[in-house]
Design a protein around this motif. Structure first.
Motif, mmCIF file in Angstrom:
data_model
loop_
_atom_site.group_PDB
_atom_site.id
_atom_site.type_symbol
_atom_site.label_atom_id
_atom_site.label_comp_id
_atom_site.label_asym_id
_atom_site.label_seq_id
_atom_site.Cartn_x
_atom_site.Cartn_y
_atom_site.Cartn_z
ATOM 1 N N VAL A 313 0.835 -1.055 0.053
ATOM 2 C CA VAL A 313 -0.016 -0.022 -0.244
ATOM 3 C C VAL A 313 0.870 1.273 0.015
ATOM 4 C CG1 VAL A 313 -1.984 1.315 1.076
ATOM 5 C CG2 VAL A 313 -1.972 -1.390 1.156
ATOM 6 N N GLY A 314 1.062 1.959 -1.036
ATOM 7 C CA GLY A 314 1.725 3.223 -1.170
ATOM 8 C C GLY A 314 3.138 2.620 -1.097
ATOM 9 N N TYR A 343 6.070 -1.459 12.476
ATOM 10 C CA TYR A 343 5.212 -1.524 13.623
ATOM 11 C C TYR A 343 4.358 -2.492 13.469
ATOM 12 C CZ TYR A 343 2.160 1.816 10.859
ATOM 13 O OH TYR A 343 1.342 2.220 10.062
ATOM 14 N N THR A 344 3.442 -3.016 14.621
ATOM 15 C CA THR A 344 2.354 -3.671 14.713
ATOM 16 C C THR A 344 1.036 -3.006 15.113
ATOM 17 O OG1 THR A 344 3.751 -5.724 15.320
ATOM 18 C CG2 THR A 344 1.463 -6.038 15.832
ATOM 19 N N THR A 367 -4.061 4.011 1.272
ATOM 20 C CA THR A 367 -4.980 3.402 2.393
ATOM 21 C C THR A 367 -5.460 2.084 1.841
ATOM 22 O OG1 THR A 367 -7.048 4.360 1.353
ATOM 23 C CG2 THR A 367 -5.710 5.741 2.999
ATOM 24 N N LEU A 368 -5.680 1.101 3.135
ATOM 25 C CA LEU A 368 -6.013 -0.134 2.686
ATOM 26 C C LEU A 368 -7.336 -0.337 3.653
ATOM 27 C CD1 LEU A 368 -5.570 -3.012 1.742
ATOM 28 C CD2 LEU A 368 -4.641 -3.273 4.025
ATOM 29 N N GLU A 387 0.665 5.292 6.862
ATOM 30 C CA GLU A 387 1.685 6.280 6.814
ATOM 31 C C GLU A 387 1.578 7.072 8.263
ATOM 32 O OE1 GLU A 387 5.023 8.285 5.507
ATOM 33 O OE2 GLU A 387 3.622 7.204 4.044
ATOM 34 N N GLU A 388 0.342 7.105 8.625
ATOM 35 C CA GLU A 388 0.132 7.704 10.266
ATOM 36 C C GLU A 388 -0.183 6.524 11.283
ATOM 37 O OE1 GLU A 388 -2.028 8.259 7.476
ATOM 38 O OE2 GLU A 388 -1.275 10.235 6.793
#
Length: 694
Positions: A313-314, A343-344, A367-368, A387-388
């Motif tokens: 994604v991106g 990260y999880t 986005t997914l 991203e965020e």
């Protein structure tokens, strides 16, 4: 997994992150001689008729309660949204919500005189600039699969038969695979021109146990031709900017090498089982040099976590992972520019199935969107912003009817200890008020590295509301705990799945809430093997059994190379013809081979005349032998136990996944409920009538 999409003896739904739809082609069934034979084995169904009618009404009401669950079948184009309504495909302009729908495809124009109401749209694909639409259609019993290609804004329609997977490379080029006798081994390219069209063969697989499909990368820059067998895979890439060039091989197949490919910025992001213990890890390779010599690891999961699927994604790699200790789903987000900063994100503890929504042409690439569900909880839409690092629920927490009562139901993750000391996960659903001798419905699969089906089912929700508990046993042979979980119960290790199932039942009974006299086992397709084997070994551990499309004659099937799946299935079950040890192993657990006079549980076997994956002959053979053994025991043993009811429900004109016809599906589910309540001596739920005020 997204890597292996083979036509296993596997039924109902796949819980993949990718969008995969299974279909089968009708093959004439040569395994029975007359209707009299079917009538003979189907005797006994009449005793459930009244209850079946009763439960059909209740099921209709239950399905009606969830009719407002969001429909995720719409396809977003650059300018329009496409959706199915009745027997047609319509579209509406994106920016004009109140615009009148425009019909773009009428199924009646392409069904060649067939009953139009018997056809349904299976999958839709739009060309990049929204000039053409391609869709696969099927009849309710899936005996015919047809792909239609329509030029949008005009009435010209082209039809292609037996299409399995298909993707647009450009507005004028469509790649597709065809399926014959549950085998998919040929890729074609359809070129649309002003003067008509041409079809060119692109790839033909020579190995009989290899299954071929096409898929498009999320960024739509490459098209993959994935060739998979039970233990290896191979991918060829097509550059969509020049789709008429020869496909490029990523890595030639090797025994026990499985991999899946996505495209990212002129690189390949690869999910391959090259990690510790031959589990999956994430690899990167330049598109110009894609073979293994150029593979470099990007992310390897920590011990106790296995990767289930992947998407790009991106600039992020999004991984679906399972923790093998707590047995819960999670998302791992790997920034591809800085993979060490992975990260999880924890998913809700109730989540059992995750499915991604295929992005439309106009959707954001950063986005997914995906759906979470469980057997008793309808799909809930979520959106990930990698991203965020944000995860949001798009529709609250499911339908209002469910949200109001969801606190009354518990999802528990249990751990059973198998005979060799292996911990076997069990997922249990039950109400807040547990009572002794609560009726228990136990689900199992355990084959081909596939997870047991845990998608939402209104029938399962109905049982939960009526005081049942639902258990899902994640035995070895399935894929719930990674590739090693499957390998441990292949060929010589098949007995481990049976031992795991026995351990799961013992663990459930140890609570004192559940008991064998209130327990029903249910399975579909290859899941019938461990259930049937346990019925022979420990019939005292269950009261009744419900099997759908059951695979029961393992030895007889694997001895017959003329059957559609025998050759490739020897990777799973073994070769009894060429290997004497395999023959002994299969004979030791095969349900048909080990029937002996004893007290068997009552059993409902649902079979279909056009099932070319689990031959009807094996179901009939099993039913006859089981009835005979049960009768001998009943006549000779000094017991007051009633004789078990062993009945076969045979549905004509349906294949391995049963009928898609609404009424036929309700009839079958209602019969299963009637069987459960009758054999368990349970009072059916009472309808509460409210007097209306005048």
């Amino acid at each position: 997994m997204a890597v292996l999409n083979l036509p296993a003896r596997f039924v109902l739904f796949r819980s993949n992150f990718k969008d995969v739809h299974w279909v089968t082609k009708r093959v004439h069934c040569r395994y029975y001689n007359s209707d009299a034979t079917l009538d003979h084995v189907s005797r006994g169904l009449e005793r459930y008729k009244d209850l079946q009618t009763y439960f059909k009404r209740h099921l209709k009401a239950t399905y009606s309660r969830f009719r407002n669950v969001a429909d995720h079948s719409a396809v977003c184009g650059r300018r329009h949204v496409y959706f199915m309504e009745g027997n047609s495909i319509f579209r509406m302009e994106n920016r004009k919500s109140e615009s009148e729908p425009e019909q773009v495809l009428d199924l009646g124009c392409v069904t060649a005189g067939a009953e139009t109401q018997e056809w349904s749209v299976q999958r839709i694909r739009l060309s990049p600039q929204e000039k053409h639409l391609a869709a696969t259609l099927k009849t309710h019993n899936a005996e015919t699969i047809r792909c239609v290609v329509a030029k949008l804004g005009q009435r010209s329609v082209l039809t292609l038969d037996n299409v399995f997977t298909f993707e647009w490379a450009t507005d004028e080029v469509l790649f597709y695979t065809t399926q014959e006798n549950v085998k998919c081994q040929t890729v074609y390219r359809l070129d649309l021109t002003q003067n008509g069209h041409t079809i060119h063969p692109v790839y033909e697989e020579s190995e009989p146990d290899v299954f071929v499909e096409v898929s498009l990368s999320r960024d739509r820059n490459t098209l993959s031709i994935t060739c998979s067998s039970r233990n290896s895979s191979e991918v060829l890439l097509v550059d969509v900017s020049d789709p008429r060039l020869e496909p490029t091989l990523v890595q030639a197949r090797q025994p026990e090498l499985l991999y899946h490919v996505e495209h990212w910025r002129r690189n390949l992001i690869i999910l391959a089982n090259t990690g510790p213990g031959q589990e999956y890890q994430v690899i990167k390779a330049p598109l110009s040099e894609p073979s293994m010599v150029s593979w470099s690891p990007v992310f390897t999961p920590s011990l106790g976590t296995v990767l289930k699927d992947m998407d790009v994604v991106g600039d992020h790699c999004v991984l679906v992972a399972m923790t093998t200790t707590e047995f819960e789903l999670e998302l791992i987000i790997v920034p591809l520019f800085q993979p060490r900063e992975a990260y999880t994100l924890q998913l809700p503890s109730w989540a059992c199935v995750i499915e991604s929504e295929r992005p439309g042409l106009a959707d954001q690439r950063g986005t997914l969107e995906f759906l979470l569900s469980s057997p008793v909880r309808p799909q809930v839409s979520y959106r990930l912003y990698p991203e965020e690092g944000l995860l949001s629920s798009g529709t609250g927490d499911g339908p209002t009817a469910f949200r109001k009562n969801q606190e009354n139901y518990i999802t528990a993750r249990l751990k059973a200890c198998s005979q060799d000391g292996t911990t076997v996960p069990v997922t249990l659903f039950y109400g807040m008020k547990l009572m002794k001798n609560t009726p228990l419905l136990v689900h199992v699969y355990g084959a081909y590295g596939q997870d047991v089906n845990m998608q939402f089912c209104p029938k399962k929700r109905f049982l939960l509301e009526q005081g049942w508990a639902l258990a899902y046993c994640h035995i070895r042979g399935g894929g719930e705990r990674g590739l090693a979980w499957h390998r441990q119960a292949r060929i010589e290790g098949k007995h481990r799945g049976v031992e795991d199932l026995q351990a799961c039942l013992s663990h459930l009974f140890s609570s004192g809430v559940y008991s064998p006299s209130r327990t029903v086992l249910t399975a579909c397709s290859a899941g019938a093997v461990p259930v049937g084997a346990l019925c022979n070994r420990r019939p005292d551990m269950m009261r009744a059994v419900v099997l759908q499309s059951p695979f029961l004659d393992v030895l007889g099937t694997m001895e017959d190379p003329e059957l559609p799946l025998t050759l490739e299935d020897r990777e799973e079950w073994g070769d009894p013809v060429g290997n004497p040890e395999h023959r002994l192993t299969i004979s030791s657990y095969c349900p048909v081979c080990n029937i002996t006079p004893q007290r068997y549980p009552s059993m409902l076997l649902s079979a279909y005349t056009d099932d070319d994956r689990t031959p009807l002959a094996g179901v009939l053979k099993y039913a006859e032998k089981l009835k005979e053994a049960a009768q001998i025991h009943f006549n000779t043993a000094a017991t007051s136990d009633p004789e078990p009811n062993i009945v076969v429900s045979i549905q004509p004109g349906a294949n391995h996944i049963g009928s898609d016809d609404w009424e036929s599906m309700l009839e079958e589910e209602a019969l299963q409920l009637a069987f459960l309540y009758k054999e368990m001596d349970l009072e059916p739920p009472r309808t509460s009538w409210r007097r209306k005020r005048k």
